[in-house]
Scaffold this motif. Structure first.
Motif, short mmCIF file in Angstrom:
data_model
loop_
_atom_site.label_atom_id
_atom_site.label_comp_id
_atom_site.label_asym_id
_atom_site.label_seq_id
_atom_site.Cartn_x
_atom_site.Cartn_y
_atom_site.Cartn_z
N VAL A 78 0.89 -1.33 0.01
CA VAL A 78 0.17 0.02 0.00
C VAL A 78 0.99 1.38 0.00
O VAL A 78 1.99 1.19 0.62
N THR A 79 0.10 2.17 -0.62
CA THR A 79 0.96 3.71 -0.53
C THR A 79 -0.38 4.58 -0.20
O THR A 79 -1.52 4.03 -0.23
N ARG A 80 0.17 5.80 -0.57
CA ARG A 80 -0.94 7.05 -0.12
C ARG A 80 -2.22 6.77 -1.04
O ARG A 80 -3.27 7.01 -0.87
N ALA A 102 7.48 13.90 1.52
CA ALA A 102 7.88 13.30 2.83
C ALA A 102 8.44 14.47 3.68
O ALA A 102 9.58 15.22 3.16
N LEU A 103 8.14 14.77 4.82
CA LEU A 103 8.33 15.76 5.59
C LEU A 103 9.51 15.60 6.71
O LEU A 103 9.62 16.47 7.54
N TYR A 104 9.87 14.30 6.89
CA TYR A 104 10.72 13.95 7.83
C TYR A 104 11.61 12.58 7.62
O TYR A 104 10.93 11.81 7.09
N ASP A 105 12.65 12.35 8.44
CA ASP A 105 13.49 11.37 8.34
C ASP A 105 12.50 10.19 8.86
O ASP A 105 12.32 10.37 10.22
N GLY A 106 12.10 9.21 8.31
CA GLY A 106 11.42 8.11 8.72
C GLY A 106 9.79 8.06 8.48
O GLY A 106 9.14 7.21 8.80
N HIS A 107 9.65 9.21 7.80
CA HIS A 107 7.95 9.44 7.37
C HIS A 107 7.52 8.11 6.34
O HIS A 107 8.40 7.81 5.59
N THR A 108 6.48 7.62 6.73
CA THR A 108 6.08 6.51 5.91
C THR A 108 5.64 6.86 4.41
O THR A 108 4.98 7.93 4.20
N VAL A 109 6.26 6.07 3.73
CA VAL A 109 6.03 5.91 2.27
C VAL A 109 5.17 5.00 1.64
O VAL A 109 4.23 5.00 0.71
N ALA A 110 5.42 3.70 2.01
CA ALA A 110 4.87 2.45 1.58
C ALA A 110 4.69 1.43 2.60
O ALA A 110 5.67 1.59 3.68
N ALA A 111 3.84 0.53 2.24
CA ALA A 111 4.14 -0.60 3.30
C ALA A 111 3.74 -2.06 2.75
O ALA A 111 2.94 -1.82 1.69
N ILE A 112 4.08 -3.05 3.31
CA ILE A 112 4.04 -4.37 2.64
C ILE A 112 3.73 -5.38 3.71
O ILE A 112 4.04 -5.42 4.79
#
Lengths: 750, 287, 160
Positions: A78-80, A102-112
């Motif tokens: 999934v992504t946004r 992406a607004l910070y180091d670690g911001h979620t971009v995608a998931a599996i």
């Protein structure tokens, strides 16, 4: 509700309240049986992992998930793009899964989601994200510079006059106070002005965020997660996943610490989205690295303070300008900082201005008395200096200016009975305050304030046929509230504490409950539990009345028995709870009580802390060698857990004061996302923490309870700084007071 | 990835020499497993050496001690002989991580991890300890100071590993000490470390000394100027000030999340001074 | 990757499992053997929530591989009580309210048990240093240290 008549001294003698029984969840927790967020699994379960931005600030140009989707074991990506639009909580959505940027180091971009964590991790590397890296900013003051990178092109702050014409990193401006500070400063004999900074601290709960989600294409789902507020989790997830609240049942696991940090969602909506797409249960557990980079630490701050006094020690005016960065989205706790800054003092002229600022850091989440410790650090440091300047004992100086019943607080309301002076006087007379100090040691004192909250609460209880009581509450138990609530029910119903079994019910079982935060549970869930008990007792009185054939209002509940209200009511042998319960089926059926409130009257809380700190003059290392907390608890329901709150908060504050900090490099990447270099105190760093419970009853609660969870983290930053000043003759204005900074200050003072 | 747990040194050597990909030796694993789970390395082969009896041993040799590569910190700390002869080395090892980490972490692993901040290495360098390197060719003895060549880098060739470290015998009235600076009391990586090994004569004059510093350069430093400040002198305030000045002068640290150049430079001297004081007190206690 | 077959003993029970060669012992305990009492707080040996003993030696199970357990004696929090009888440390932790959230509690108990077996009469300082690898964020350690000190006293008294 006002319970003034009930909390007046000698109003009642408690049987259960104030005792220290074992907690109901204790056995499971000492034997390893207790089930926390990561401790459950489900048939057919997949493991979810998250791809996070390595950049502090970047446009997301494209995301190619095709290779990952084709990888072995992968069931969903999934992504946004997998989420909808038009959310009630757009910032929560964007924080949970990055949109355009992406607004910070670690911001979620995608998931599996994949059949094993290893397979999911392997597939993560196959997702191709094209970023356009932008200049970022992580420092609160740098974010205000004219040429600072702008996070949100549509952000124009409210409350700023004149209104800016261009977007800025300021989200809001807040102002509080009364009187005329300019006039007040003119009346002053001595004025001290100083600037302070505090770095962001993390709540540091030992349990990483974890959840197990199922969501079907029919829009029905279940979610198990470690949270301080499962009803709020349901509300947010329903919004983000576009499902109906009634269709999502959320169960709160045992929670391995929160301190405010588990009051929102991070992985939960992602797990639900993965579950929906894969039609399988999905479990996500954050790593410690992810917790530091991408959950919600507190704000970092920059504060200017100006306080004026007369030679006799009376403060004539206080002013503070507070700037807090709350990470990538609006919502830093600067409003609470600006409200609480001068709350300890009865001032004629006071003004605070707060700016809520965004930076390229993870969105901050509440951390124990959010916003207050930074403000108290600044104010209480200057107060300490002023006391010295006018030649007064620091406690006497505070007593001279202390807020008391009738004082108009710096944030508006007028205080009723409060315990500040009592904490100061008790500290002054405590053996700690006069104990001799060793070489290189100094003693510091500081005060702290927290509002405490009430809020929406729904409680239900059932009287079982065997005379026991089942209590269902909807506020997750984060530090022993099942024990304190059971004690209140036991007290009210006149049964033994052991006969009450409290559980945290899921979202399908009770009306809405606000989050476990704001030190509200023993207060608000306490009122609801007491009132629910009273309702059940009323039912039991009615059952006795029916049995005796007398009017319901001729029966009263006392000591666990229904009794005739007086001799006129009739001469009947009191009927015990056990008897009434046993006969319930023949007197009208099950006996239960419930209560729903939006509680106010939480009762503000004050504390005074004393610390002895020893400094190594050659290395700048500071060690707390003695520490005492004096705090008003209103009424301590289970004193052991009240002490625990005092001690735990004090130690979190000590950690923040000395060594805890978020360290970013020039590219905005977090340098210390682990317990190795994010240095929370370890056992050998500390002395015993003496906890002195004081009780000025709060008329807003039937037993006088005030929240006790948060105030204890407010004074330590300044307490330690003031002790360091006494030990080494240096005034530290930068938190944490880590050895390199302290050594530098010592060397510069030479 | 393959996991192998050979029971002889020869078998371990054969496995390591035969691996074409990335091979790693596993003893305590307290660095290796973190590097693996943090995706810093992806080994193709792991050779667990804890089932090789010889490597689990501490043996007396020529009045000194040979410490096998798989001996944990906790086991070393329980060995009365090593504690008496080289207390500074033992205290360095015992500072690595928590009690739990001590149950696994090894002195040799700490050496071969090649961190400039490794807690056991300054004391080993001060002790002039010798590592025995074994590999497909003949085994060789190498001063411990030559094992690490830079952060995370060693002089070990492919297929080689350190089988043991030898701590030599020493004259009477000799001792050592290691101190590190950390912000907390435990659980941190050294911001500065200092090891001092010395020998005193009957008049408490220092006749021999080695001084080392950790975490202030790309590798652990042996500071000869600092040793010179001690040799020929009593360990008094003046000597200690000279020692501190020499140690600070030798430090070439960097600014990072754990400390500043300024701080590390100054504290190098402070710790060297304090470690020398402890080592001297220990030496005097040995009649 | 092919899985490794491991035979070991956990809390006195003979156990066999298959694991990946790079799988930690903590993951094996939690996900393969259902022993979720050991917690993962950091995965890097910095928090102690996964403390267990291997052949009597206190270790972090996140810093050991499952494969290494072959032939070992492993003890976890689940094996600490003897039937219905809690270990004195478990009772004292309850009595002293030495836990708030309870996530660190298994690790503290396993570590404290290892301490008292090695040193039945520890000073407060010795306890604090032994337990420095076990992080607790709720209690400020005060009540934990008191519970361990009290247990040591009681166990000594019971012996004499």
């Amino acid at each position: 509700m006002n319970y003034q008549s009930e909390v007046s001294p000698d109003a009642r003698k408690f049987k259960s309240i104030g005792t220290r029984p074992l907690r109901p969840d204790g056995l499971d927790k000492v034997t390893g049986k207790a089930r926390f967020g990561a401790d459950v699994s489900a048939p057919g379960m997949l493991h979810g992992v998250i791809l996070r931005s390595p950049h502090a600030h970047a446009l997301i140009k494209s995301i190619d998930t095709s290779k990952a989707e084709a990888a072995e074991g992968v069931h969903a990506v999934v992504t946004r793009a997998d989420f909808g639009s038009d959310f009630d909580n757009p910032d929560v959505m964007d924080n949970v899964m990055a949109g355009k940027k992406a607004l910070y180091d670690g911001h979620t971009v995608a998931a599996i989601a994949a059949s094993s964590e290893a397979a999911a991790r392997k597939a993560l590397k196959l997702i191709k994200v094209e970023y356009e890296v932008l200049k970022g900013v992580t420092d609160v003051d740098a974010a205000l510079a004219p040429d600072a990178p702008i996070l949100h092109e549509d952000m124009v702050p409210d409350g700023v006059d004149p209104a800016p014409t261009k977007p800025t990193n300021i989200a809001h401006r807040h102002e509080f106070g009364h009187g005329d500070v300019d006039k007040g400063f003119k009346e002053a004999d001595i004025i001290i002005e100083r600037s302070f900074k505090t770095e962001a601290a993390h709540q540091g709960y030992i349990e990483p965020h974890a959840c197990l989600a199922t969501l079907g294409s029919d829009g029905r789902g279940e979610l198990w997660c470690c949270t301080q507020g499962h009803y709020y989790v349901r509300e947010l997830c329903a919004d983000l996943l576009k499902i109906e609240e009634s269709q999502l049942r959320v169960t709160a696991s045992e929670i391995g610490g929160g301190f405010g940090g588990k009051t929102t969602v991070f992985i939960e909506p992602v797990a639900l989205a993965l579950s929906k797409k894969s039609n399988r249960p999905v479990k996500i557990v954050m790593s410690r690295n992810e917790v530091f980079r991408a959950s919600g630490p507190t704000a970092s701050s920059s504060v200017d303070v100006k306080i004026g006094v007369k030679k006799d020690g009376r403060i004539t005016a206080g002013f503070a300008n507070l700037r807090y960065q709350g990470g990538a989205y609006p919502g830093s706790p600067v409003e609470f900082g600006a409200m609480s800054a001068f709350a300890c003092y009865d001032l004629e002229n006071v003004k605070t201005v707060g700016y809520d600022i965004v930076t390229n850091r993870p969105k901050q989440v509440a951390y124990r008395a959010p916003g207050a410790p930074m403000a108290a650090f600044a104010i209480e440091s200057v107060v300490d200096e002023l006391a010295k300047k006018v030649g007064m004992d620091p406690i006497e100086f505070r007593l001279k200016n202390a807020s008391s019943a009738g004082s108009k607080s710096s944030y508006g309301p007028t205080f009723s009975d409060i315990g500040l002076a009592l904490t100061l006087e008790t500290a002054k007379n405590h053996p700690h305050y006069s104990a001799p100090l060793g070489p290189n040691q100094g003693r510091g004192v500081a005060c702290g304030f927290w509002f405490n909250f009430g809020g929406q609460t729904s409680v239900s209880l059932a009287v079982n046929a065997d005379g026991t009581v089942g209590l269902s509450v909807g506020t997750p138990d984060i530090g022993g509230s099942r024990a304190s609530l059971s004690l209140m029910v036991a007290e009210e119903m006149g049964v033994e504490y052991e006969k009450v079994r409290a559980i945290i019910a899921d979202t399908a079982s009770l009306g809405y409950n606000d989050v476990t935060d704001g030190s509200r549970v023993t207060f608000a869930s306490g009122i609801a539990a007491i009132e629910a008990s009273r309702n059940a007792c009323k039912v039991m009185c009615a059952r006795a009345a029916k049995t005796w054939g007398i009017p319901e209002d001729a029966v009263v509940w006392e000591d666990g028995h229904a009794k005739p209200a007086g001799s006129n009511a009739g001469d009947f042998k009191p009927m015990s709870l056990v008897e009434i319960a046993a006969n319930a089926s023949s007197t009208g059926g099950p006996i239960a009580g419930h209560h729903e409130i939006n509680a106010d009257g939480a009762g503000v809380s004050f504390s005074t802390h004393l610390a002895d700190v020893e400094v190594d003059p050659e290395t700048g290392r500071a060690e707390v060698v003695r520490y005492t907390v004096f705090q008003d608890a209103g009424k301590a329901i289970h004193p052991s857990y009240v002490e625990g709150q005092f001690q735990g908060g004090a130690v979190q504050g000590i950690g923040w004061a000395l060594n805890e900090e978020y360290i970013y490099d020039n590219e905005g990447r977090l340098q210390n996302p682990g317990f190795l270099d994010y240095r929370i105190p370890v056992a050998s760093d500390l002395p015993m923490i003496d906890a002195v419970i004081l009780e000025v009853p709060n008329p807003g609660h039937p037993y006088g309870v005030r929240g006790v969870g948060e105030t204890s983290i407010v004074p330590p930053l300044a307490t330690v700084a003031n002790a360091l000043a006494a030990a080494a003759g240096i005034r530290m204005t930068d938190i944490p007071m880590s050895p390199p900074k302290v050594l530098k200050a010592i060397d510069e003072a030479k | 990835m393959r996991y192998e747990a050979p029971e002889t040194i020869d078998a371990a050597v054969t496995l390591l020499a035969g691996e074409k990909g990335v091979a790693r030796v596993l003893a305590g694993g307290t660095d290796l497993i973190i590097q693996m789970s943090g995706d810093m390395i992806e080994p193709d082969l792991i050779v667990d050496i804890k089932r090789i009896p010889l490597l689990k041993q501490i043996s007396e040799e020529d009045g000194g001690f040979r410490i096998g590569a798989a001996v944990s910190g906790a086991e070393l700390g329980e060995h009365a002989g090593v504690c008496a002869l080289w207390p500074g080395v033992v205290e360095g090892v015992e500072l690595i991580g928590s009690t739990q980490v001590q149950g696994r972490a090894t002195l040799v692993g700490n050496l071969c991890n090649a961190s400039p901040a490794a807690d056991s290495v300054p004391a080993l360098v001060a002790a002039n300890a010798v590592a025995r390197v074994i590999g497909p060719k003949a085994s060789r003895d190498v001063p411990v100071s030559e094992i690490a060549t830079g952060p995370g880098k060693t002089s070990l060739a492919a297929g080689e590993f350190v089988e043991s470290v030898f701590l030599p015998a020493r004259p009477d009235r000799s001792s050592d000490a290691y101190l590190r600076f950390i912000p907390r009391t435990e659980m941190d990586i050294a911001v500065v470390g200092a090891g001092v090994s010395l020998t005193l004569d009957e008049n408490d004059v220092c006749t021999d000394a080695r001084v080392s510093l950790g975490a202030v350069a790309a590798r652990v430093l042996l500071v000869e100027e600092a040793a010179k400040a001690l040799i020929g002198n009593k360990i008094d305030d003046k000597t200690l000030d000279n020692l501190a000045a020499a140690a600070s002068a030798a430090a070439t640290p960097i600014n990072d999340k754990r400390g500043t150049v300024e701080f590390r430079t100054k504290v190098s001297g402070v710790l060297a001074k304090r470690a020398a004081t402890i080592a001297a007190d220990r030496a005097k206690g040995k009649k | 990757m092919s899985q490794i077959h491991v035979s070991t003993t956990v809390n006195g029970d003979a156990v066999e499992f298959l694991c990946e060669p790079d799988e930690t012992l903590l993951t094996v305990l939690r996900d393969r053997l259902g022993l979720t009492g050991s917690k993962e707080g950091c995965g890097s040996g910095d928090c102690g929530a996964c403390s267990i003993t291997i052949d009597g030696r206190l270790v972090c199970s996140c810093l050991a591989l499952g494969a290494e357990a072959q032939g070992c004696e492993i003890a976890t929090i689940e094996g600490m009580a003897e039937g219905e009888n809690l270990h004195p440390l478990q009772s004292k932790f309850l009595e002293h309210a030495a836990l708030q959230c309870g996530i660190c509690t298994p690790g503290f108990l396993v570590a404290a048990k290892a301490l008292l077996e090695k040193n039945p009469d520890p000073s407060e300082t010795e306890i604090r240093y032994w337990l420095a690898g076990n992080l607790c964020r709720c209690t400020g350690y005060d009540k934990i240290i008191r519970a361990v000190m009290d247990t040591a006293e009681e166990m000594k008294a019971a012996k004499s």
